[in-house]
Enzyme design. Sequence first.
Site, PDB file in Angstrom:
ATOM      1  CG  ASN A 150      -1.470   3.409  -4.682  1.00 16.90           C
ATOM      2  OD1 ASN A 150      -0.972   3.344  -5.615  1.00 16.90           O
ATOM      3  ND2 ASN A 150      -1.902   2.157  -3.948  1.00 16.90           N
ATOM      4  NE  ARG A 193       1.691  -0.277  -4.020  1.00 15.11           N
ATOM      5  CZ  ARG A 193       0.943  -0.939  -4.936  1.00 15.11           C
ATOM      6  NH1 ARG A 193      -0.214  -0.507  -5.347  1.00 15.11           N
ATOM      7  NH2 ARG A 193       1.159  -2.185  -5.278  1.00 15.11           N
ATOM      8  CG  HIS A 211       1.193  -7.242  -3.844  1.00 15.86           C
ATOM      9  ND1 HIS A 211       0.838  -8.523  -4.285  1.00 15.86           N
ATOM     10  CD2 HIS A 211       0.301  -6.496  -4.197  1.00 15.86           C
ATOM     11  CE1 HIS A 211      -0.247  -8.184  -5.193  1.00 15.86           C
ATOM     12  NE2 HIS A 211      -0.289  -6.936  -5.219  1.00 15.86           N
ATOM     13  NE  ARG A 243      -1.805  -7.242 -12.661  1.00 16.94           N
ATOM     14  CZ  ARG A 243      -1.226  -6.715 -11.545  1.00 16.94           C
ATOM     15  NH1 ARG A 243      -0.342  -7.600 -10.612  1.00 16.94           N
ATOM     16  NH2 ARG A 243      -1.998  -5.440 -10.949  1.00 16.94           N
ATOM     17  CD  GLU A 284      -0.471  -2.959   0.025  1.00 16.64           C
ATOM     18  OE1 GLU A 284      -1.758  -3.084  -0.231  1.00 16.64           O
ATOM     19  OE2 GLU A 284       0.178  -3.115  -0.943  1.00 16.64           O
TER      20      GLU A 284
END
Length: 401
Positions: free
Chosen positions: A7, A92, A181, A242, A385
């Site tokens: 990732n 990813r 996601h 965010r 993940e």
Amino acid sequence: MRVLVINSGSSSIKYQLLEPVSGAVAASGMVSRIGEPVEPGSPTVEHEADGRTLAHDGPIPEHATGLRVVFELFARSGHDLTGEGLYAVGHRVVHGGEVFYRPTLVTDAVLTSIDELSALAPLHNPANVIGIESARRLLPAVPQVAVFDTAFFHGLPDAAKTYAIDAKVAAAHGIRRYGFHGTSHEYVSGQVAELLGRDAAAVNQIVLHLGNGASASAIRGGRAVDTSMGLTPLEGLVMGTRSGDLDPGIIGHLMRTADFDIDAIDLLLNRNSGLKGLSGVNDFRELQRLIDTGDQAARLAYEVYIHRLRHYIGAYLIDLGEVHAITFTAGVGENSPQVRADASAGLSRFGIGVDADLNTAKSRAARYISPPDAEIPVLVVPTNEELAIARAAAALVTASA
Ligand code: ADP
């Protein structure tokens, strides 16, 4: 069979070497502060294998150097990645646009397309591309698979994915809700169906992925029908740094009256907003510590966070009509009983509630936190993940062999 999952972010690379069937992790680690100055003696690469941590000190000027150091640490810890035995590398990739909606074997053409999608994800895809390029150079004989964060949401219904702006402008610039996601929402929703003992096709569910980034999804019979993130991962829930949803008029207002250019807007909304913008801290544990000291800004940040989260739960209950499970996952969702309790407070008339003991019990397992007779089960399911990416990569390599 082992898969290396990478990732690659703008200034970090997280990785895991794992066995895709059992999920057993042979080694994992992280390269941090890529391209940044570092103090002598502070590690930039930390590598864990077989219960031991190996560290590397010194600056990492760019991603390729970082991965090379990682490979050396793998060798030192007894895992020779360049030798036999690595089945695939799973990457990813944040944005797959309209082009990629399933795991994809990386070729030169695929890499070029992922790079072209950087216009849609300028903060993410460039770093993903560099990670893939570096891994291909270091492991030329191992198949590399890109797994896209947007893929699970590719088939969102038109009404959910369409922004109400001039349709010609939207079409010309690829503007739609893509969602992110997705690997986590897909993995967790699959786990939920298993936990309920039902076929995924028969389960309607809401998944709340609450980490540093945060997103909610509504899933009907295994297919995503709505999600809170949009063209970029900025929309939706309040996140660590965010803003999530806001009036787009704020952007024009700041540009017109406060001398913000587009980079300043990006910085404001992606890095200096959310919990951090409201309270000064983006980490949820620090936020809770501040709240405990009576900090009013931290308390307000928490309330805004919960308020937005409840909006999405309400919206998705209506979207789905009939809901069979609501699930919390990721760092905050898995670890904050307070957030889970506050998100579901006062909803008993909708069949939603948590049991105080189950909710606060310490556990790493997928579990129910609602009372046994609850109309809508509320669950905590740890996301994974890396495992989902490893499985997707291994399955694709097997299928293409
Ligand atoms: P990322 O999006 O970086 O993968 P994670 O899913 O790891 O994020 O979630 C990180 C967030 O989870 C941080 O805000 C962290 O404070 C929060 N978190 C981790 N453990 C706990 C805990 N025990 N209680 C509350 N929040 C936690």
